[in-house]
Design a protein around this motif. Structure first.
Motif, short mmCIF file in Angstrom:
data_model
loop_
_atom_site.label_atom_id
_atom_site.label_comp_id
_atom_site.label_asym_id
_atom_site.label_seq_id
_atom_site.Cartn_x
_atom_site.Cartn_y
_atom_site.Cartn_z
N UNK A 20 1.00 -1.28 0.10
CA UNK A 20 0.01 0.18 0.07
C UNK A 20 0.88 1.28 0.00
N UNK A 64 -4.58 5.66 -6.69
CA UNK A 64 -5.60 6.88 -6.24
C UNK A 64 -5.61 7.59 -7.83
N UNK A 112 -9.50 2.32 -1.51
CA UNK A 112 -9.64 1.28 -0.66
C UNK A 112 -10.17 -0.16 -0.93
N UNK A 172 -8.46 -3.87 -0.54
CA UNK A 172 -9.00 -4.89 -0.15
C UNK A 172 -9.18 -6.11 -0.98
N UNK A 204 -5.14 16.74 -6.99
CA UNK A 204 -5.95 15.88 -5.86
C UNK A 204 -4.81 15.12 -5.25
N UNK A 205 -3.80 14.46 -5.82
CA UNK A 205 -3.04 13.41 -5.06
C UNK A 205 -2.12 14.25 -4.02
N UNK A 245 -3.94 14.99 -0.91
CA UNK A 245 -4.68 14.00 -0.05
C UNK A 245 -3.68 13.27 0.99
N UNK A 268 -3.09 10.00 3.08
CA UNK A 268 -3.37 8.52 2.78
C UNK A 268 -3.21 7.66 3.94
N UNK A 327 -5.08 7.65 6.81
CA UNK A 327 -6.30 7.11 7.18
C UNK A 327 -7.04 6.42 6.15
N UNK A 328 -6.56 6.26 5.00
CA UNK A 328 -7.16 5.27 3.85
C UNK A 328 -6.56 3.91 4.28
N UNK A 329 -5.39 3.72 4.83
CA UNK A 329 -4.78 2.38 5.21
C UNK A 329 -5.93 1.90 6.42
N UNK A 385 -8.96 2.53 7.19
CA UNK A 385 -9.97 1.94 6.65
C UNK A 385 -10.09 0.46 5.81
N UNK A 386 -8.77 0.51 5.03
CA UNK A 386 -8.33 -0.71 4.50
C UNK A 386 -8.46 -2.14 5.70
N UNK A 412 -11.73 -3.07 6.57
CA UNK A 412 -12.31 -3.47 5.57
C UNK A 412 -12.01 -4.89 5.43
N UNK A 413 -10.76 -5.23 5.62
CA UNK A 413 -10.28 -6.80 5.46
C UNK A 413 -10.78 -7.61 6.64
N UNK A 414 -11.00 -6.82 7.78
CA UNK A 414 -11.42 -7.58 9.19
C UNK A 414 -12.88 -7.93 8.91
N UNK A 415 -13.56 -6.82 8.38
CA UNK A 415 -15.16 -7.13 8.32
C UNK A 415 -15.28 -8.13 7.27
N UNK A 436 -13.46 -10.79 6.40
CA UNK A 436 -13.09 -12.02 6.95
C UNK A 436 -14.10 -12.60 7.84
#
Lengths: 187, 177
Positions: A24, A32, A50, A54, B66-67, B70, B72, B74-76, B78-79, B82-85, B87
């Motif tokens: 990442x 992005x 994101x 995943x 935009x880059x 940004x 990033x 905090x994006x990690x 969320x990732x 997301x992976x835990x959810x 699973x």
């Protein structure tokens, strides 16, 4: 692929989330950029990024190293972004009449030489890009946003260099025509 | 003049096909020489290159902006969540994926699959019916009468069986002469 990257991928394939985090850190900006190139909207681009990582974690065991890792990742990103735009098209969005083309605000019509508001210009660029086929859009974004070579684009899209060149040529031509007021220069 | 114009037109036609490659720096040295030799004399080709450059700016610059803005990390986070959810939902998703026919609909194979199944049923049903028909067809082949026994021979089609029935003959009648 260098040794470090190969080791990272191998660890990730075994479920090591720390390895995914390192991937990442290396690639999040590229992902992005591609996502933003497609959707031209910050929140959607972040959602896509994101989702890509995943998905990558869940499917990386399928990566066999036959192509370069970054082209594999770019293809995943592009597919995810294009799927996202398809879903968003079904939802009501900006009120643009696609048959008649992008409608300028009254103010702009009275002053055609005025530089458009940044957001309005962005919306117009997005609208023009959305008129392309997914294949043309992918090639144009890989080239213009990410600066990939024809060979790299061919690998990322699973097509030949000839096909890449053709899609790029006709994609550029179409968008230039739709944005001709803003791209036609002269010396 | 005319010849010059014709040569120019022909050269422009060849060079214009190379402009995309030239702009993307994918040309061979020979192609580069051809394009760069032509450009000073051709405003149309120069304008075409300018258009490509302007288009690239329109497409690329907002992305770079935009880059740059940004954040990033905090994006990690969320990732990770997301992976835990995903699973936790893994088993449920697995079951859903078995029941979900949406991929079939998306891939447009549901209708051909149903059509193929119907055709298969139409072809195999008569064969199955014939096979499982419970009453074998009987056909009397021969009936033979004699003084002592009457014989009836049945030959069945399915299964292939020959049945021979012996009937005792009628009692002798007292004869009167």
């Amino acid at each position: 692929m260098d040794v470090n990257e190969a080791q990272l991928i191998s660890r990730c394939q075994q479920g090591d989330q720390e390895a995914l985090k390192e991937i990442f850190n290396q690639y999040h900006q590229k992902v992005f950029r591609i996502a933003y190139g497609v959707v031209r909207q910050r929140e959607e681009a972040l959602d896509i990024a994101q989702e890509v990582f995943i998905k990558l974690f869940r499917s990386i065991h399928q990566f066999q190293g036959r192509s370069r890792f970054y082209t594999y990742l770019y293809r995943m990103t592009m597919n995810t972004a294009i799927d996202h735009t398809r879903k968003m098209k079904k939802a009501p969005s900006l009120s643009m009449d696609q048959e008649e083309g992008f409608q300028l605000s009254d103010d702009a019509e009275r002053r055609p030489d005025r530089i458009l508001d940044h957001k309005e210009l962005e919306a117009r660029v997005k609208w023009a890009m959305d008129q392309l086929s997914p294949d043309q859009k992918a090639v144009l974004i890989f080239r213009e946003v990410e600066g990939l070579s024809y060979q790299e684009i061919a690998e990322a899209t699973g097509s030949s260099i000839g096909t890449v060149m053709s899609r790029l040529h006709y994609g550029r031509k179409k968008v230039q025509e739709l944005l001709k007021d803003y791209v036609e220069g002269g010396r | 003049m005319w010849k010059g114009g014709g040569r120019m037109k022909s050269e422009c036609s060849s060079v214009s096909k190379l402009l995309d490659k030239y702009f993307d720096q994918e040309v061979t040295p020979e192609e580069r020489s051809l394009v760069e030799g032509h450009l000073p004399d051709c405003s149309a080709c120069r304008m075409a290159l300018d258009s490509m450059q302007n288009l690239r700016i329109l497409i690329k610059n907002p992305v770079e902006e935009a880059v740059g803005k940004e954040n990033f990390p905090w994006v990690w986070e969320k990732i990770e969540k997301g992976i835990q959810r995903k699973e936790r939902l893994g088993l449920w998703d697995f079951l859903k994926s078995w029941l979900d026919v949406t991929p079939l609909l998306k891939r447009k194979i549901l209708i051909p699959a149903v059509a193929a199944a119907v055709i298969l049923i139409l072809i195999t049903a008569p064969l199955l019916y014939k096979k499982i028909s419970s009453y074998p067809v009987q056909s009397v082949v021969e009936y033979v009468e004699s003084e002592t026994y009457n014989v009836m021979v049945y030959e069945l089609e399915t299964p292939q069986v020959t049945v021979i029935w012996l009937f005792e003959g009628l009692e002798e009648e007292s004869s009167t002469s």
